[in-house]
Design an enzyme around this catalytic site. Structure first.
Site, short mmCIF file in Angstrom:
data_model
loop_
_atom_site.label_atom_id
_atom_site.label_comp_id
_atom_site.label_asym_id
_atom_site.label_seq_id
_atom_site.Cartn_x
_atom_site.Cartn_y
_atom_site.Cartn_z
N MET A 196 8.70 -1.64 11.60
CA MET A 196 8.85 -1.20 10.92
C MET A 196 6.79 -0.84 10.23
O MET A 196 5.83 -2.11 10.00
CB MET A 196 9.43 -0.79 9.54
CG MET A 196 10.62 -0.51 10.44
SD MET A 196 12.14 -0.28 8.98
CE MET A 196 13.46 0.32 9.89
N HIS A 224 9.36 -2.74 3.64
CA HIS A 224 8.85 -2.53 2.05
C HIS A 224 10.60 -2.66 1.28
O HIS A 224 10.09 -3.84 0.53
CB HIS A 224 8.50 -1.75 1.43
CG HIS A 224 7.12 -1.81 2.25
ND1 HIS A 224 6.49 -0.27 3.36
CD2 HIS A 224 5.92 -1.95 2.30
CE1 HIS A 224 5.39 -0.22 3.24
NE2 HIS A 224 4.98 -1.45 2.56
N LYS A 247 5.37 -9.43 9.38
CA LYS A 247 4.65 -9.12 9.65
C LYS A 247 2.88 -8.91 9.85
O LYS A 247 2.49 -8.92 11.40
CB LYS A 247 4.71 -7.12 9.78
CG LYS A 247 3.90 -5.94 10.13
CD LYS A 247 4.60 -5.05 10.90
CE LYS A 247 4.11 -4.20 10.93
NZ LYS A 247 2.10 -3.34 10.60
N HIS A 306 8.80 2.11 3.45
CA HIS A 306 10.38 1.56 4.57
C HIS A 306 11.02 0.28 4.25
O HIS A 306 10.69 -0.54 3.17
CB HIS A 306 9.39 2.26 6.17
CG HIS A 306 8.16 0.74 6.12
ND1 HIS A 306 8.28 -0.47 6.21
CD2 HIS A 306 7.14 0.83 6.17
CE1 HIS A 306 7.58 -1.33 6.24
NE2 HIS A 306 6.54 -0.30 6.76
N SER A 347 4.10 1.69 7.91
CA SER A 347 3.77 3.17 7.42
C SER A 347 2.80 3.65 8.04
O SER A 347 2.64 4.82 9.00
CB SER A 347 2.58 2.38 6.07
OG SER A 347 3.58 2.10 4.93
N MET A 402 1.37 -0.73 0.31
CA MET A 402 0.03 0.39 -0.31
C MET A 402 1.42 1.46 -0.23
O MET A 402 0.24 2.28 0.29
CB MET A 402 -1.16 0.02 0.96
CG MET A 402 -1.74 -1.14 1.05
SD MET A 402 -3.79 -0.44 2.45
CE MET A 402 -2.81 -0.65 3.66
#
Ligand code: AMP
Length: 283
Positions: free
Chosen positions: A184, A37, A149, A34, A186, A30
């Site tokens: 981490m 990704h 995650k 960071h 978003s 999406m």
């Protein structure tokens, strides 16, 4: 790096690669990239000749009171990061390109989509499974990479691929954390400075759970869950939505503490931000 907005464009790009005998890895995201990704993208590069990253804030996986409108976006920065990570094509569809007039068909999940995050986000995983199905059909990748995650999402996608005979391999990538342990995300950008500092309590709770589980006299799942909940809720504004020891494959609550157990957490911060994290209790 190629940037495609239209379904027909990315499909043509992928078909041309396949005609040349090149394999394709897909990383669905999406955006607001960071290092988590980027780790997925780098992993994808080791798995196939070409890497496609999709960047789509998928409206059908958000509830009416969730953060669809405020979800962080920065397309130019994301584009530069993806190019630097060696991504070959970025697929950035519009909502109308993905869900045209009259769209009404959905993937509906069974039990795997109902508990944990599914309990407080009804319909969320149906929305995820639907968009991932579309992306699998559009890109037709040989392999797709997902982060651990979102362990419930990962289990659901693996189940869906097996159940619906998708002809691709799912590869998972371990959680990438900040130096103080916070996973981490978003959504970490929603945290105030104080909340961000306190948010390390999630990681510390996972470490605490691991230490408890590995004692000679194994605690019950309930004892671990209670300790974890109390340690997180000591922080003002932090409310545990769930802290559950589950079997990592079935996601069912664990009957006993063993090597297959994972502690899964969802925590609300300041009533606005929802953070998730998880860790195996052993290994
Ligand atoms: P999102 O953009 O949040 O939907 O995430 C896209 C993909 O990146 C999903 O497969 C996530 O599980 C994965 N991901 C997000 N955060 C992390 C992280 N901290 N470590 C590893 N993978 C992650």
């Amino acid at each position: 790096m190629k940037r495609c907005i239209e379904v027909a464009d990315i499909r043509e790009c992928c078909q041309a690669w396949r005609r040349r005998g090149l394999s394709i890895a897909l990383v669905p995201t999406m955006g607001f990239f960071h290092d988590g990704h980027l780790a997925l993208m780098r992993r994808a590069k080791t798995l196939a000749d070409r890497v496609v990253v999709s960047l789509f804030v998928n409206p059908i996986q958000f509830g009416p009171k969730e953060d669809l409108a405020s979800y962080p976006r920065d397309l130019e920065r994301d584009s530069a990061l993806a190019a630097a990570a060696g991504v070959d094509a970025l697929f950035i569809p519009t909502v109308s390109a993905m869900y045209g007039d009259g769209f009404e068909t959905k993937v509906v999940l069974g039990a795997l989509g109902q508990g944990l995050c599914g309990a407080s986000r009804p319909g969320h995983f149906d929305g995820v499974a639907t968009v991932v199905t579309k992306l699998f059909h559009i890109v037709a990748p040989d392999v797709a990479v997902f982060g651990e995650k979102d362990f419930q999402q990962l289990a659901i996608i693996r189940r869906m691929v097996a159940d619906l005979d998708f002809n691709l391999r799912i590869v998972s990538q371990p959680i990438v954390r900040e130096s103080d342990g916070l996973a981490m995300s978003s959504r970490n950008t929603y945290l105030t400075t104080e909340e961000r500092q306190a948010a390390t309590c999630l990681y510390r709770a996972l470490v605490l759970a691991k230490t408890m589980a590995q004692r000679d006299e194994r605690p019950t799942a309930a004892a671990i869950e209670r300790t974890v909940r109390d340690s997180i809720e000591e922080n003002a504004g932090f409310t545990v939505e769930y802290a559950t020891v589950v079997d990592r494959a079935s996601l069912a609550p664990a009957a006993k503490i063993d090597e297959n157990c994972l502690l899964a957490l969802a925590v609300r911060v300041g009533g606005r931000v929802r953070l998730i994290d998880n860790a195996p209790l052993f290994g």
